[in-house]
Design a protein around this motif. Structure first.
Motif, PDB file in Angstrom:
ATOM      1  N   SER A 142      -1.281 -17.118 -30.236  1.00  0.00           N
ATOM      2  CA  SER A 142      -0.957 -16.388 -31.472  1.00  0.00           C
ATOM      3  C   SER A 142      -2.057 -16.608 -32.504  1.00  0.00           C
ATOM      4  O   SER A 142      -1.819 -17.149 -33.582  1.00  0.00           O
ATOM      5  CB  SER A 142       0.399 -16.827 -32.010  1.00  0.00           C
ATOM      6  OG  SER A 142       0.513 -18.254 -32.005  1.00  0.00           O
ATOM      7  N   GLU A 187      -7.756  -8.586 -38.054  1.00  0.00           N
ATOM      8  CA  GLU A 187      -7.428  -7.738 -36.908  1.00  0.00           C
ATOM      9  C   GLU A 187      -6.757  -8.548 -35.794  1.00  0.00           C
ATOM     10  O   GLU A 187      -5.786  -8.084 -35.167  1.00  0.00           O
ATOM     11  CB  GLU A 187      -8.696  -7.060 -36.376  1.00  0.00           C
ATOM     12  CG  GLU A 187      -9.273  -6.005 -37.311  1.00  0.00           C
ATOM     13  CD  GLU A 187     -10.028  -6.575 -38.498  1.00  0.00           C
ATOM     14  OE1 GLU A 187     -10.223  -5.845 -39.482  1.00  0.00           O
ATOM     15  OE2 GLU A 187     -10.415  -7.774 -38.446  1.00  0.00           O
ATOM     16  N   GLU A 190      -3.208  -9.260 -36.867  1.00  0.00           N
ATOM     17  CA  GLU A 190      -2.349  -8.077 -36.727  1.00  0.00           C
ATOM     18  C   GLU A 190      -1.901  -7.910 -35.275  1.00  0.00           C
ATOM     19  O   GLU A 190      -0.748  -7.542 -35.003  1.00  0.00           O
ATOM     20  CB  GLU A 190      -3.090  -6.828 -37.210  1.00  0.00           C
ATOM     21  CG  GLU A 190      -3.318  -6.822 -38.721  1.00  0.00           C
ATOM     22  CD  GLU A 190      -2.811  -5.564 -39.387  1.00  0.00           C
ATOM     23  OE1 GLU A 190      -1.711  -5.092 -39.017  1.00  0.00           O
ATOM     24  OE2 GLU A 190      -3.516  -5.059 -40.270  1.00  0.00           O
ATOM     25  N   SER A 191      -2.782  -8.190 -34.324  1.00  0.00           N
ATOM     26  CA  SER A 191      -2.385  -8.143 -32.912  1.00  0.00           C
ATOM     27  C   SER A 191      -1.329  -9.193 -32.601  1.00  0.00           C
ATOM     28  O   SER A 191      -0.385  -8.938 -31.836  1.00  0.00           O
ATOM     29  CB  SER A 191      -3.611  -8.346 -32.010  1.00  0.00           C
ATOM     30  OG  SER A 191      -4.521  -7.269 -32.151  1.00  0.00           O
ATOM     31  N   THR A 192      -1.457 -10.368 -33.200  1.00  0.00           N
ATOM     32  CA  THR A 192      -0.428 -11.406 -33.027  1.00  0.00           C
ATOM     33  C   THR A 192       0.899 -10.948 -33.609  1.00  0.00           C
ATOM     34  O   THR A 192       1.964 -11.162 -33.001  1.00  0.00           O
ATOM     35  CB  THR A 192      -0.887 -12.723 -33.684  1.00  0.00           C
ATOM     36  OG1 THR A 192      -1.893 -13.328 -32.865  1.00  0.00           O
ATOM     37  CG2 THR A 192       0.261 -13.701 -33.842  1.00  0.00           C
ATOM     38  N   LEU A 193       0.879 -10.309 -34.765  1.00  0.00           N
ATOM     39  CA  LEU A 193       2.132  -9.804 -35.340  1.00  0.00           C
ATOM     40  C   LEU A 193       2.765  -8.766 -34.416  1.00  0.00           C
ATOM     41  O   LEU A 193       3.996  -8.722 -34.280  1.00  0.00           O
ATOM     42  CB  LEU A 193       1.870  -9.209 -36.723  1.00  0.00           C
ATOM     43  CG  LEU A 193       1.491 -10.218 -37.813  1.00  0.00           C
ATOM     44  CD1 LEU A 193       1.241  -9.497 -39.139  1.00  0.00           C
ATOM     45  CD2 LEU A 193       2.556 -11.279 -37.990  1.00  0.00           C
ATOM     46  N   ASP A 194       1.944  -7.952 -33.769  1.00  0.00           N
ATOM     47  CA  ASP A 194       2.480  -7.018 -32.768  1.00  0.00           C
ATOM     48  C   ASP A 194       3.211  -7.779 -31.665  1.00  0.00           C
ATOM     49  O   ASP A 194       4.297  -7.375 -31.219  1.00  0.00           O
ATOM     50  CB  ASP A 194       1.359  -6.185 -32.152  1.00  0.00           C
ATOM     51  CG  ASP A 194       0.717  -5.215 -33.133  1.00  0.00           C
ATOM     52  OD1 ASP A 194       1.331  -4.918 -34.176  1.00  0.00           O
ATOM     53  OD2 ASP A 194      -0.414  -4.762 -32.852  1.00  0.00           O
ATOM     54  N   GLU A 195       2.616  -8.889 -31.213  1.00  0.00           N
ATOM     55  CA  GLU A 195       3.231  -9.700 -30.163  1.00  0.00           C
ATOM     56  C   GLU A 195       4.532 -10.331 -30.636  1.00  0.00           C
ATOM     57  O   GLU A 195       5.529 -10.380 -29.895  1.00  0.00           O
ATOM     58  CB  GLU A 195       2.255 -10.789 -29.699  1.00  0.00           C
ATOM     59  CG  GLU A 195       1.171 -10.302 -28.773  1.00  0.00           C
ATOM     60  CD  GLU A 195       1.751  -9.786 -27.460  1.00  0.00           C
ATOM     61  OE1 GLU A 195       2.487 -10.522 -26.790  1.00  0.00           O
ATOM     62  OE2 GLU A 195       1.476  -8.619 -27.124  1.00  0.00           O
ATOM     63  N   GLU A 197       6.564  -9.210 -32.956  1.00  0.00           N
ATOM     64  CA  GLU A 197       7.567  -8.154 -33.073  1.00  0.00           C
ATOM     65  C   GLU A 197       8.036  -7.687 -31.692  1.00  0.00           C
ATOM     66  O   GLU A 197       9.229  -7.400 -31.495  1.00  0.00           O
ATOM     67  CB  GLU A 197       6.989  -6.990 -33.873  1.00  0.00           C
ATOM     68  CG  GLU A 197       6.780  -7.330 -35.351  1.00  0.00           C
ATOM     69  CD  GLU A 197       5.989  -6.283 -36.102  1.00  0.00           C
ATOM     70  OE1 GLU A 197       6.042  -6.292 -37.344  1.00  0.00           O
ATOM     71  OE2 GLU A 197       5.300  -5.456 -35.455  1.00  0.00           O
ATOM     72  N   ARG A 198       7.119  -7.627 -30.729  1.00  0.00           N
ATOM     73  CA  ARG A 198       7.481  -7.176 -29.389  1.00  0.00           C
ATOM     74  C   ARG A 198       8.509  -8.107 -28.752  1.00  0.00           C
ATOM     75  O   ARG A 198       9.366  -7.658 -27.978  1.00  0.00           O
ATOM     76  CB  ARG A 198       6.219  -7.101 -28.519  1.00  0.00           C
ATOM     77  CG  ARG A 198       6.450  -6.504 -27.136  1.00  0.00           C
ATOM     78  CD  ARG A 198       5.160  -6.415 -26.347  1.00  0.00           C
ATOM     79  NE  ARG A 198       4.624  -7.723 -26.001  1.00  0.00           N
ATOM     80  CZ  ARG A 198       5.078  -8.473 -24.997  1.00  0.00           C
ATOM     81  NH1 ARG A 198       6.099  -8.055 -24.261  1.00  0.00           N
ATOM     82  NH2 ARG A 198       4.521  -9.641 -24.728  1.00  0.00           N
ATOM     83  N   ASP A 200      10.891  -9.546 -30.284  1.00  0.00           N
ATOM     84  CA  ASP A 200      12.172  -9.309 -30.951  1.00  0.00           C
ATOM     85  C   ASP A 200      12.936 -10.616 -31.179  1.00  0.00           C
ATOM     86  O   ASP A 200      14.076 -10.778 -30.732  1.00  0.00           O
ATOM     87  CB  ASP A 200      13.018  -8.337 -30.117  1.00  0.00           C
ATOM     88  CG  ASP A 200      14.267  -7.873 -30.860  1.00  0.00           C
ATOM     89  OD1 ASP A 200      14.242  -7.846 -32.100  1.00  0.00           O
ATOM     90  OD2 ASP A 200      15.273  -7.562 -30.190  1.00  0.00           O
ATOM     91  N   ARG A 223       2.655  -8.713 -42.901  1.00  0.00           N
ATOM     92  CA  ARG A 223       1.603  -7.755 -42.543  1.00  0.00           C
ATOM     93  C   ARG A 223       1.110  -7.027 -43.802  1.00  0.00           C
ATOM     94  O   ARG A 223      -0.104  -6.849 -43.992  1.00  0.00           O
ATOM     95  CB  ARG A 223       2.128  -6.756 -41.517  1.00  0.00           C
ATOM     96  CG  ARG A 223       1.035  -5.902 -40.884  1.00  0.00           C
ATOM     97  CD  ARG A 223       1.637  -4.796 -40.019  1.00  0.00           C
ATOM     98  NE  ARG A 223       2.347  -5.284 -38.856  1.00  0.00           N
ATOM     99  CZ  ARG A 223       1.793  -5.457 -37.654  1.00  0.00           C
ATOM    100  NH1 ARG A 223       0.509  -5.222 -37.476  1.00  0.00           N
ATOM    101  NH2 ARG A 223       2.535  -5.871 -36.637  1.00  0.00           N
TER     102      ARG A 223
END
Length: 281
Positions: A142, A187, A190-195, A197-198, A200, A223
């Protein structure tokens, strides 16, 4: 059972640095341990739960920054059977913390010893490099706050977030992005935040500080503020202007946030990020 932070009372202030006690198939474990200055309080918190340090089998680290992992070597010296789990990138710096200490002393100057205390090495035989499963928990990289950062998720969907989900001194709703130098990268984060959120998560266990039961809104706010603060410094805000803006946003909540993540450090990391981007351009 819902996780509750062990308040380590950093410098005597409540709700700045915490740790979490987890039950694993191999016995009690701690998630992050704070700095060496907090070891007496940590031992006291364990006793409140009917445990001694020697009852704790494992220490799971999010990353090696001193407010999260500074006490690891001192704890292992006191409890030589303690197993310390850390990312492969972070492991060498636990075994030989000389460069880490040198860098931190440059950053903190005369305040280092008061803030963090002793930074003792962890013997190599006590260090376990993380993989995708650790003691029955999912573990995944992360980065963004730090390149070697990892998070853990348990079977109840509690995400043990370290600094990847930011700073939020509960019950405040303000989510602060901790962006210290030298490794903050917008950047990548932001990819870590995507992870995050994925996956859940049902809740976020934050070291600074408490359990956030609204992970969707929390991560969205992190974010948004990451982007806003990065843009503010990128547009030329001075350190004084940045700190004034952030302090106004924080309002009366500012003191514990400033202790958990000093604004001058956040500015330094944001400025370093833009310096590296412009050098690459």
């Amino acid at each position: 059972m819902q996780p509750q932070p062990l308040d380590l009372l950093h410098l005597g202030r409540e709700r700045v640095i915490g740790s979490y006690l987890l039950e694993t198939p191999e016995g009690p474990a701690l998630f992050d341990c704070g700095p060496a200055t907090c070891v007496p309080v940590l031992k006291g918190r364990l006793r409140e739960r009917g445990l001694e340090l020697h009852d704790v089998r494992h220490l799971l680290l999010s990353h090696i920054h001193l407010d999260h992992a500074g006490a690891a070597g001192v704890l292992v010296r006191d409890h030589p059977e303690l197993q310390v789990h850390v990312s492969p990138v972070g492991a060498p710096h636990l075994i030989d913390p000389g460069r880490l200490e040198q860098s931190a002393r440059r950053l903190y100057g005369d305040e280092f010893d008061t803030l963090w205390g002793e930074l003792a090495p962890v013997p190599q035989e006590n260090v376990r490099e993380t993989s995708d499963r650790v003691l029955g928990l999912e573990c995944f990289p992360s980065p963004g706050h730090a390149s070697h950062h990892v998070c853990y998720v348990d079977g109840d969907r509690t995400l043990y977030a370290g600094d990847a989900a930011g700073v939020r001194i509960q019950p405040s709703r303000f989510v602060l992005p901790p962006t210290p130098p030298p490794e903050f990268d917008l950047e990548v984060w932001e990819s870590t935040l995507d992870e995050l959120e994925r996956r859940d998560p049902a809740r976020l266990a934050l070291i600074h500080f408490g359990v956030a039961e609204d992970p969707g809104a929390h991560l969205a706010e992190l974010r948004r503020r990451l982007r806003a603060w990065t843009a503010l410094v990128g547009d030329g805000a001075s350190e004084e202007e940045f700190e004034a803006s952030a302090t106004e946003e924080l309002g009366e909540d500012a003191p514990p946030y400033e202790q958990a993540m000093p604004l001058w450090q956040s500015y330094a990391g944001l400025a370093r990020y833009w310096e590296k981007r412009r050098t690459r351009a």
